[in-house]
Motif scaffolding. Structure first.
Motif, PDB file in Angstrom:
ATOM      1  N   MET A 504       0.824  -1.211   0.000  1.00 38.16           N
ATOM      2  CA  MET A 504       0.000   0.000   0.000  1.00 38.16           C
ATOM      3  C   MET A 504       0.861   1.265   0.000  1.00 38.16           C
ATOM      4  O   MET A 504       0.562   2.232  -0.696  1.00 38.16           O
ATOM      5  CB  MET A 504      -0.947   0.029   1.215  1.00 38.16           C
ATOM      6  CG  MET A 504      -2.103  -0.929   1.137  1.00 38.16           C
ATOM      7  SD  MET A 504      -2.944  -0.994  -0.458  1.00 38.16           S
ATOM      8  CE  MET A 504      -3.782   0.569  -0.477  1.00 38.16           C
ATOM      9  N   ILE A 505       1.936   1.243   0.772  1.00 39.48           N
ATOM     10  CA  ILE A 505       2.788   2.437   0.830  1.00 39.48           C
ATOM     11  C   ILE A 505       3.398   2.715  -0.545  1.00 39.48           C
ATOM     12  O   ILE A 505       3.325   3.833  -1.069  1.00 39.48           O
ATOM     13  CB  ILE A 505       3.893   2.267   1.885  1.00 39.48           C
ATOM     14  CG1 ILE A 505       3.296   2.388   3.282  1.00 39.48           C
ATOM     15  CG2 ILE A 505       4.989   3.313   1.703  1.00 39.48           C
ATOM     16  CD1 ILE A 505       4.283   2.140   4.385  1.00 39.48           C
ATOM     17  N   LEU A 506       3.997   1.677  -1.136  1.00 40.15           N
ATOM     18  CA  LEU A 506       4.676   1.902  -2.417  1.00 40.15           C
ATOM     19  C   LEU A 506       3.677   2.157  -3.543  1.00 40.15           C
ATOM     20  O   LEU A 506       3.909   2.983  -4.424  1.00 40.15           O
ATOM     21  CB  LEU A 506       5.573   0.701  -2.743  1.00 40.15           C
ATOM     22  CG  LEU A 506       6.750   0.576  -1.766  1.00 40.15           C
ATOM     23  CD1 LEU A 506       7.589  -0.635  -2.092  1.00 40.15           C
ATOM     24  CD2 LEU A 506       7.614   1.830  -1.798  1.00 40.15           C
ATOM     25  N   ASN A 507       2.533   1.475  -3.490  1.00 40.03           N
ATOM     26  CA  ASN A 507       1.481   1.695  -4.478  1.00 40.03           C
ATOM     27  C   ASN A 507       1.019   3.151  -4.435  1.00 40.03           C
ATOM     28  O   ASN A 507       1.049   3.867  -5.446  1.00 40.03           O
ATOM     29  CB  ASN A 507       0.319   0.734  -4.152  1.00 40.03           C
ATOM     30  CG  ASN A 507      -0.861   0.884  -5.103  1.00 40.03           C
ATOM     31  OD1 ASN A 507      -0.994   1.878  -5.778  1.00 40.03           O
ATOM     32  ND2 ASN A 507      -1.716  -0.125  -5.139  1.00 40.03           N
ATOM     33  N   THR A 508       0.652   3.609  -3.232  1.00 46.17           N
ATOM     34  CA  THR A 508       0.161   4.984  -3.097  1.00 46.17           C
ATOM     35  C   THR A 508       1.244   5.995  -3.458  1.00 46.17           C
ATOM     36  O   THR A 508       0.987   6.978  -4.168  1.00 46.17           O
ATOM     37  CB  THR A 508      -0.316   5.223  -1.653  1.00 46.17           C
ATOM     38  OG1 THR A 508      -1.151   4.135  -1.268  1.00 46.17           O
ATOM     39  CG2 THR A 508      -1.087   6.515  -1.539  1.00 46.17           C
ATOM     40  N   GLY A 509       2.458   5.725  -2.986  1.00 41.80           N
ATOM     41  CA  GLY A 509       3.561   6.645  -3.267  1.00 41.80           C
ATOM     42  C   GLY A 509       3.808   6.784  -4.755  1.00 41.80           C
ATOM     43  O   GLY A 509       3.925   7.894  -5.284  1.00 41.80           O
ATOM     44  N   THR A 510       3.868   5.644  -5.453  1.00 40.26           N
ATOM     45  CA  THR A 510       4.099   5.679  -6.896  1.00 40.26           C
ATOM     46  C   THR A 510       2.977   6.415  -7.605  1.00 40.26           C
ATOM     47  O   THR A 510       3.195   7.215  -8.512  1.00 40.26           O
ATOM     48  CB  THR A 510       4.193   4.246  -7.459  1.00 40.26           C
ATOM     49  OG1 THR A 510       4.979   3.476  -6.577  1.00 40.26           O
ATOM     50  CG2 THR A 510       4.802   4.235  -8.830  1.00 40.26           C
ATOM     51  N   PHE A 511       1.766   6.135  -7.154  1.00 44.77           N
ATOM     52  CA  PHE A 511       0.582   6.774  -7.751  1.00 44.77           C
ATOM     53  C   PHE A 511       0.681   8.297  -7.615  1.00 44.77           C
ATOM     54  O   PHE A 511       0.494   9.036  -8.589  1.00 44.77           O
ATOM     55  CB  PHE A 511      -0.662   6.229  -7.054  1.00 44.77           C
ATOM     56  CG  PHE A 511      -1.931   6.990  -7.347  1.00 44.77           C
ATOM     57  CD1 PHE A 511      -2.422   7.080  -8.638  1.00 44.77           C
ATOM     58  CD2 PHE A 511      -2.639   7.599  -6.323  1.00 44.77           C
ATOM     59  CE1 PHE A 511      -3.593   7.771  -8.897  1.00 44.77           C
ATOM     60  CE2 PHE A 511      -3.811   8.286  -6.579  1.00 44.77           C
ATOM     61  CZ  PHE A 511      -4.288   8.373  -7.867  1.00 44.77           C
ATOM     62  N   ILE A 512       1.026   8.751  -6.423  1.00 45.43           N
ATOM     63  CA  ILE A 512       1.063  10.202  -6.199  1.00 45.43           C
ATOM     64  C   ILE A 512       2.197  10.843  -6.993  1.00 45.43           C
ATOM     65  O   ILE A 512       2.000  11.829  -7.712  1.00 45.43           O
ATOM     66  CB  ILE A 512       1.206  10.508  -4.689  1.00 45.43           C
ATOM     67  CG1 ILE A 512      -0.077  10.104  -3.966  1.00 45.43           C
ATOM     68  CG2 ILE A 512       1.497  11.984  -4.464  1.00 45.43           C
ATOM     69  CD1 ILE A 512      -0.012  10.215  -2.475  1.00 45.43           C
ATOM     70  N   ILE A 513       3.390  10.233  -6.893  1.00 42.28           N
ATOM     71  CA  ILE A 513       4.530  10.830  -7.600  1.00 42.28           C
ATOM     72  C   ILE A 513       4.296  10.802  -9.105  1.00 42.28           C
ATOM     73  O   ILE A 513       4.506  11.796  -9.809  1.00 42.28           O
ATOM     74  CB  ILE A 513       5.830  10.087  -7.222  1.00 42.28           C
ATOM     75  CG1 ILE A 513       6.141  10.366  -5.751  1.00 42.28           C
ATOM     76  CG2 ILE A 513       6.997  10.533  -8.099  1.00 42.28           C
ATOM     77  CD1 ILE A 513       7.216   9.492  -5.171  1.00 42.28           C
ATOM     78  N   GLY A 514       3.807   9.651  -9.611  1.00 44.66           N
ATOM     79  CA  GLY A 514       3.528   9.533 -11.043  1.00 44.66           C
ATOM     80  C   GLY A 514       2.526  10.589 -11.502  1.00 44.66           C
ATOM     81  O   GLY A 514       2.668  11.176 -12.573  1.00 44.66           O
ATOM     82  N   SER A 515       1.525  10.843 -10.661  1.00 43.01           N
ATOM     83  CA  SER A 515       0.527  11.842 -11.031  1.00 43.01           C
ATOM     84  C   SER A 515       1.115  13.242 -11.010  1.00 43.01           C
ATOM     85  O   SER A 515       0.783  14.081 -11.849  1.00 43.01           O
ATOM     86  CB  SER A 515      -0.654  11.796 -10.055  1.00 43.01           C
ATOM     87  OG  SER A 515      -1.292  10.559 -10.116  1.00 43.01           O
ATOM     88  N   LEU A 516       1.995  13.487 -10.042  1.00 42.40           N
ATOM     89  CA  LEU A 516       2.554  14.831  -9.912  1.00 42.40           C
ATOM     90  C   LEU A 516       3.456  15.186 -11.085  1.00 42.40           C
ATOM     91  O   LEU A 516       3.472  16.329 -11.534  1.00 42.40           O
ATOM     92  CB  LEU A 516       3.341  14.960  -8.599  1.00 42.40           C
ATOM     93  CG  LEU A 516       2.512  14.931  -7.312  1.00 42.40           C
ATOM     94  CD1 LEU A 516       3.409  15.006  -6.096  1.00 42.40           C
ATOM     95  CD2 LEU A 516       1.507  16.065  -7.296  1.00 42.40           C
ATOM     96  N   VAL A 517       4.217  14.188 -11.591  1.00 39.46           N
ATOM     97  CA  VAL A 517       5.196  14.522 -12.627  1.00 39.46           C
ATOM     98  C   VAL A 517       4.641  14.393 -14.045  1.00 39.46           C
ATOM     99  O   VAL A 517       5.224  14.921 -14.977  1.00 39.46           O
ATOM    100  CB  VAL A 517       6.478  13.665 -12.505  1.00 39.46           C
ATOM    101  CG1 VAL A 517       7.146  13.903 -11.162  1.00 39.46           C
ATOM    102  CG2 VAL A 517       6.162  12.196 -12.697  1.00 39.46           C
ATOM    103  N   SER A 518       3.498  13.709 -14.201  1.00 40.69           N
ATOM    104  CA  SER A 518       3.005  13.523 -15.570  1.00 40.69           C
ATOM    105  C   SER A 518       1.952  14.577 -15.901  1.00 40.69           C
ATOM    106  O   SER A 518       1.486  15.301 -15.027  1.00 40.69           O
ATOM    107  CB  SER A 518       2.400  12.126 -15.728  1.00 40.69           C
ATOM    108  OG  SER A 518       1.370  11.964 -14.794  1.00 40.69           O
ATOM    109  N   PHE A 519       1.591  14.629 -17.185  1.00 40.84           N
ATOM    110  CA  PHE A 519       0.593  15.610 -17.621  1.00 40.84           C
ATOM    111  C   PHE A 519      -0.595  14.872 -18.231  1.00 40.84           C
ATOM    112  O   PHE A 519      -0.415  14.045 -19.119  1.00 40.84           O
ATOM    113  CB  PHE A 519       1.211  16.568 -18.642  1.00 40.84           C
ATOM    114  CG  PHE A 519       0.384  17.793 -18.853  1.00 40.84           C
ATOM    115  CD1 PHE A 519       0.472  18.847 -17.948  1.00 40.84           C
ATOM    116  CD2 PHE A 519      -0.484  17.888 -19.919  1.00 40.84           C
ATOM    117  CE1 PHE A 519      -0.303  19.984 -18.117  1.00 40.84           C
ATOM    118  CE2 PHE A 519      -1.265  19.023 -20.091  1.00 40.84           C
ATOM    119  CZ  PHE A 519      -1.168  20.072 -19.183  1.00 40.84           C
ATOM    120  N   PRO A 520      -1.805  15.137 -17.741  1.00 40.07           N
ATOM    121  CA  PRO A 520      -2.958  14.363 -18.234  1.00 40.07           C
ATOM    122  C   PRO A 520      -3.402  14.800 -19.628  1.00 40.07           C
ATOM    123  O   PRO A 520      -3.188  15.938 -20.028  1.00 40.07           O
ATOM    124  CB  PRO A 520      -4.046  14.673 -17.202  1.00 40.07           C
ATOM    125  CG  PRO A 520      -3.695  16.011 -16.669  1.00 40.07           C
ATOM    126  CD  PRO A 520      -2.201  16.122 -16.731  1.00 40.07           C
TER     127      PRO A 520
END
Lengths: 898, 90
Positions: A504-520
């Motif tokens: 859960m920690i790594l899943n959530t962390g990756t999700f947040i960081i991935g969302s922050l650095v990418s552009f929708p």
């Protein structure tokens, strides 16, 4: 003793009854009188598929092994349900608005109708559900084996496997018949829902019956039961805070992430208000299901020989006491729990597999318009769903074979739960955070899935089954920080807590960081705004800007998916709305969006979007479109604000106009009155002058009379002249053409002048002056002021009706002004007339006595205004009283204005 | 500047009560978590199994309390269904 064949016969009868119930529910629904199928009770009962064979059999085993910890599995969903206002309400609203068909569809639709995300979620769900389905097969098989054993026949692997296989086949048939009747996953499966509701009641009654038997039949009452619990070897409370909290979280999260729970909670929800009732009714159901778990476990451990499988106590305790009927009921309860879960889980999973894996692949193999125009998509999808149901059950069966069927039920269930909750970050992030992106979600899901497979799923088969013991001890390739149950070298954690924590920690962390650095992408942003702000009806951009498709092509495609009746209905409704006849409406972006949403209800958002995209070949929404929509919304808001301001302004103008109109009307009336007055005033002296001059001309009068008549003519002429002078004076004053001649003088001298000029000789009016009057020096147009004084004194002389008339003149210094009061001891002026007296030609007393035209006070008022002060009637002075207000230094300014 | 009925800052009494009921519903799971975490504070080594039935009674007591509170709140609340109900086909 129940013979095994009787058990088989009763089970088959039970299945036949379920078939009938399901069939009748379908029939009633088809005939349209199935309102009760949409009741909150049915909704709550359908949620009970959360309580599977794991609950029915496994909870007792869990309690026997770990005490009260079993309750966390039901307390988590309780917390989720009673807090429905947070998450569930939003999920249900989104599910309705976006026509969501499954949890994979939710995630895919939120993140720009992404096909790949749908696939990832589907894979996670299928893999996570596999152990769970295996668990159901295992429990049903074991319960059959118990009856076989009680008949003196101990089953071996071959018989167990055969039973598991036949149960699977039976379930596939039932589910295919009632679960794939209609393609629109958004429509309710009435037969299945009804069967589930019946099974929900059966399993609750069965478990309560066994519980009541144990507490009152075996232990002898609740207090004896509590004593027995205290005496039993079970440690009810073992203070493992990490596991307690982790499991509460796990079960609460799994409650919304499990595909089958999503299916009954969101997809099959008929009314948002049912959620409010289920918010307490479902926790009550869970509580009742859990109530007797500990007593059954305690009594089972007491009564049955050591080594008995505690997972089967619900069945074996009544059997050991010779209660065959109760054991049979209990068996049916367990059977119900297992079958209802498997049915709904396979439907949900099959929908996901067909919509997110099979159809996209099938479409991509036909890359042009042919894909949607030819070939029976409906048939493909239905076939895919039926095969998926069989495949999912087959996977469960494989897991059951591989795991050996010997594991504790709860342990398998927890592995499955922790797999399903890997979807949680993407789902919760998706509905609450507009910044969540597809890249972030996909990365998080993959990381979560990998970690779960490594730390929980693969080890669940046991050491040396899929992962060798050496990997458990030393990690893969000797990398000890990758040991599946001690990642990053942190050992000593409970394996389950360890797996949940890291994944859960790594899943959530990756999700947040991935969302922050990418552009929708634009579509992602559009969907994100619609999901997050689902309760605000914000302006939405149509997902299509260029609609190049013919209505006929769209109709053909829609018919292939929805069937001709439904598709034609949609097209006809739209055509009627547009004011056209027939089935072919104008293809507007709004209509394409509507159609896409309808299709999404059958094949999922991603597939529907892809299909519509292939057909119309139009360009999707762009960033510019989104910004334009936002601008438009802002403009509309601004425009409406401006309109509001403008309408206020207009109202003010209208009011001003109304006032002006009223004033004009009044003025016009005044003017008419003035003209008639003045003609009358002029006519009276003229008449007497004319008649007397006629007499004089005729020369028939004597000297005395001639003299008198000439005197009258003279007097009248003077009166006329005075009147005309007054009129001229008033007109000059009113038009502001008067020239003021400023002088400084003593008030006392002015008054002397005025008294002299007022013609007091021969009158008995007594003037009383206060001593202060003599001290006052004023600067103003003294001649005009004297005119006012004369007027007032003359009035008093004419109208004061007291026996000894007296006029008192007093002066007050009021800062910037002098107040000069003229008060006589007459009878005063009635309140009604106090305002009138300053108007032209107004006379309170009768005109003959006055001998004036009633212009005096009007002239006084005009003069005082020109001098920067005013004249008012002063009431309450026991006589007629006027007050002059005269500025000390105002004259210059007033002159400047003139 | 915002307009429209959604952005009302102050409400009459009935509307105000409804909002506080929603707050209460939101707080209910928090209360549940707090109450269910309390057993973690119980002393570890009291030797005897005196907590066995006590823990059982406590957990189920909390459970019943939460159900009763939730039932009470959902009765008091007016849930406005969303505009497009999926009612029975009529």
């Amino acid at each position: 003793m129940l013979s095994f064949n009787v058990v088989i016969a009763i089970s088959l009868c039970y299945v036949a009854i379920l078939f009938m119930v399901a069939f009748m529910a379908e029939r009633r629904a088809m005939m349209g009188n199935a309102t009760w199928l949409y009741s909150p009770l049915i909704y709550t009962l359908s949620l009970s598929i959360y309580c599977t064979a794991w609950t029915f059999y496994g909870a007792v085993g869990y309690a026997a092994r770990s005490g009260l910890e079993f309750a966390t599995i039901y307390l988590g969903p309780t917390l989720m349900m009673i807090g429905w206002w947070w998450i569930l309400r939003k999920l249900v609203r989104i599910g309705r608005a976006q026509r969501i068909t499954s949890i994979a569809d939710l995630v895919s639709s939120r993140f720009g109708k992404s096909t790949s995300l749908g696939m990832i979620v589907t894979v996670i769900s299928v893999v996570a559900a596999t152990p769970y389905i295996a668990l159901q097969l295992q429990s049903v098989t074991l319960s059959f084996a118990v009856f076989a054993q009680s008949n003196g026949h101990v089953w071996r692997d071959a018989e167990l496997n055969a039973t598991a296989m036949w149960v699977s086949v039976g379930l596939v048939i039932f589910t295919v018949i009632f679960g794939t009747r209609n393609l629109d996953a958004n429509e309710r499966h009435h037969g299945i829902v009804m069967a589930i509701a019946v099974e929900a009641v059966v399993k609750l009654v069965a478990l309560l019956a066994v519980g009541v038997f144990v507490v009152w039949g075996v232990a002898g009452g609740p207090s004896e039961m509590l004593t027995r619990i205290d005496a039993s070897p079970i440690t009810l409370w073992d203070h493992n805070g990490g596991r307690w909290i982790s499991l509460l979280f796990l079960s609460a999260a799994a409650f919304i992430c499990l595909p089958r729970m999503f299916q009954v909670l969101v997809v099959e929800n008929a009314d948002e208000r049912h959620l409010a009732i289920a918010s307490w009714a479902f926790p009550a159901y869970l509580m009742l299901m859990s109530l007797f778990v500990v007593p059954i476990a305690v009594v089972g451990l007491d009564l049955l020989p050591t080594g008995s499988n505690p997972d089967l106590f619900v069945l074996t305790v009544p059997l050991s006491q010779g209660r065959d009927g109760l054991a049979m009921l209990s068996f049916l309860g367990g059977f119900s729990s297992a079958t209802s879960m498997v049915m709904v889980a396979t439907i949900a999973l099959a929908t996901m597999v067909s919509n997110h894996i099979v159809v996209p692949i099938w479409l991509s193999m036909r890359p042009n318009q042919q894909a949607v125009m030819s070939g029976d998509i409906r048939h493909v999808i239905l076939l895919a769903r039926r095969l998926s149901i069989a495949a999912v059950l087959f996977l469960g069966f494989i897991y059951y074979r591989v795991s050996g069927g010997g594991t504790a039920l709860a342990a398998i269930g927890l592995v499955s739960f922790s797999g399903a909750v890997q979807i949680l970050p993407a789902m919760i992030g998706g509905i609450f955070w507009r910044g969540a992106t597809r890249i972030g979600a996909a990365a998080g899901l993959i990381v979560g899935l990998t970690l779960w497979l490594w730390t929980l799923f693969l080890p669940s088969f046991g050491a040396d089954a899929l992962i060798s013991q050496s990997v458990f001890d030393n990690g893969p390739f000797g990398l000890s920080w990758l040991r599946p149950q001690a990642l990053f070298g942190i050992s000593g954690l409970d394996p389950l807590v360890h797996g949940i924590l890291w994944s859960m920690i790594l899943n959530t962390g990756t999700f947040i960081i991935g969302s922050l650095v990418s552009f929708p992408t634009p579509l992602e942003r559009l969907q994100g705004a619609q999901f997050v702000n689902i309760f605000e009806h914000s302006a939405a951009a149509p997902a299509w800007t260029n609609a190049a498709a013919g209505a006929e092509d769209l109709l053909i495609m829609a018919q292939r998916i929805m069937g001709s009746t439904d598709a034609q209905a949609i097209f006809e409704r739209e055509a009627t709305r547009q004011g056209k006849k027939g089935y072919l409406p104008e293809v507007t972006p709004a209509f394409i969006e509507l159609l896409e949403r309808e299709l999404a209800g059958s094949v999922g958002a991603a597939t529907a979007h892809a299909m519509v995209g292939q057909l119309i070949g139009g360009s999707g929404v762009s960033v510019e479109d989104l910004i334009a929509v936002a601008d438009e919304a802002a403009q509309i808001l601004e425009y409406s604000n401006r309109l509001e301001a403008k309408s206020t302004e207009q109202e003010q103008t209208a009011r001003a106009l109304r006032d002006a109109n009223a004033k004009l009307t009044a003025l016009s009336i005044q003017k008419d009155a003035f003209l008639s007055q003045i003609s009358h005033e002029l006519r009276t002296p003229m008449t007497s002058i004319r008649s007397f001059s006629d007499i004089l001309r005729d020369g028939e009068v004597g000297g005395d009379a001639q003299k008198r008549y000439s005197g009258i003519i003279h007097d009248e002429a003077i009166r006329l002249t005075r009147l005309l002078d007054d009129l001229l004076d008033l007109s000059v004053l009113e038009n502001g053409q008067v020239m003021l001649n400023e002088q400084t003088g003593s008030l006392s001298a002015l008054l002397d002048r005025a008294i002299g000029g007022a013609g007091l000789l021969g009158s008995n009016l007594k003037i009383v002056r206060t001593p202060e009057v003599d001290d006052v020096t004023i600067t103003t147009d003294l001649d005009r002021l004297v005119q006012v004084f004369i007027n007032l004194i003359a009035n008093s002389r004419k109208y004061c009706d007291a026996r000894h008339p007296r006029l008192k003149i007093s002066v007050f210094d009021r800062g910037s002004h002098f107040y000069i009061d003229f008060v006589d001891n007459g009878s005063g002026i009635a309140a009604d007339n106090q305002q009138l007296i300053f108007e032209k030609f107004s006379r309170v007393a009768d005109g003959s006595k006055a001998g004036g035209a009633g212009l005096g006070l009007a002239i006084c008022r005009e003069i005082m205004r020109r001098l920067g002060g005013d004249i008012t009637y002063l009431p309450g002075q026991y006589g007629t009283a006027f007050r002059l207000r005269l500025p000390k230094k105002k004259l210059k300014n007033t002159l400047g204005e003139l | 500047m915002t307009i429209g009925p959604k952005s009302k800052i102050f409400l009459e009494q009935a509307g105000y009560r409804q909002r506080r009921l929603r707050d209460a519903v939101r707080m209910l799971p928090v209360l549940g978590i707090v109450l269910l975490s309390i057993p973690l504070l119980w002393p570890q080594d009291s030797g005897e199994m005196s907590y066995s039935s006590g823990a059982l009674v406590y957990v189920f007591g909390v459970w019943v309390l939460l159900i009763v509170l939730s039932a009470f709140l959902s009765r008091m609340m007016h849930v406005d269904g969303d505009p497009q109900q999926k009612g029975p086909p009529s």
